[in-house]
Design a protein around this motif. Structure first.
Motif, short mmCIF file in Angstrom:
data_model
loop_
_atom_site.label_atom_id
_atom_site.label_comp_id
_atom_site.label_asym_id
_atom_site.label_seq_id
_atom_site.Cartn_x
_atom_site.Cartn_y
_atom_site.Cartn_z
N GLN A 97 44.18 38.38 35.00
CA GLN A 97 43.67 39.75 35.15
C GLN A 97 42.77 39.85 36.38
OE1 GLN A 97 41.19 40.88 31.87
NE2 GLN A 97 40.80 42.93 32.62
N GLY B 64 42.27 50.41 32.37
CA GLY B 64 43.54 50.24 33.07
C GLY B 64 43.41 50.26 34.57
N ASN C 25 41.72 43.66 37.72
CA ASN C 25 42.81 44.57 37.39
C ASN C 25 42.89 44.79 35.89
OD1 ASN C 25 43.77 44.70 40.15
ND2 ASN C 25 44.60 42.65 39.84
N ASN C 26 43.54 45.88 35.51
CA ASN C 26 43.75 46.20 34.09
C ASN C 26 42.45 46.11 33.30
OD1 ASN C 26 46.59 46.54 34.45
ND2 ASN C 26 46.80 44.30 34.46
#
Length: 124
Positions: A67, A15, A84-85
């Protein structure tokens, strides 16, 4: 001749986000297409993203679309991969590479110069 260096990888929990940079030498850096590949343990190296020499075009593999973001600063001879994530499956050694003719490819054999790779670890 170009030389590419990825100085910093990192570790993050699922995350989270990481920023990978690729610093390049060479007077004609702005003419190069730059890409990122990654290689997870026991797997083949796979294409992640690429950016055109003028930064007008980018290409992403399906599993990072939305992402990851690739960008470049030609004044600083740097390309950045914003991730990200992140999930554990993103754990790999990440490599940047360049094509001196400025063409983006998804196959690694097309790229002329490679960095040494940097480790990214995502824990669950």
């Amino acid at each position: 001749q170009a030389q590419l260096v990825e100085p910093v990888g990192g570790s993050v929990q699922a995350g989270g986000s990481l920023r990978l940079s690729c610093a390049a030498s060479g007077r004609t850096f702005s003419a190069y297409a730059i890409c990122w590949f990654r290689q997870a343990p026991g797997k083949e190296r796979e294409f992640v993203a690429a950016i055109s020499r003028g930064a007008g075009s980018t290409v992403y593999t399906d599993f990072v679309e939305g992402q990851f973001t690739i960008s470049r600063d030609n004044a600083k001879n740097t390309v950045v991969l914003h991730m990200n994530n992140l999930i554990p499956e993103d754990t790999a050694v990440y490599y940047c590479a360049c094509d001196v003719d400025g063409v983006m490819f998804t196959r690694q054999s097309a790229y002329d110069y490679w960095g040494q790779g940097t480790q990214v670890t995502v824990s669950s």
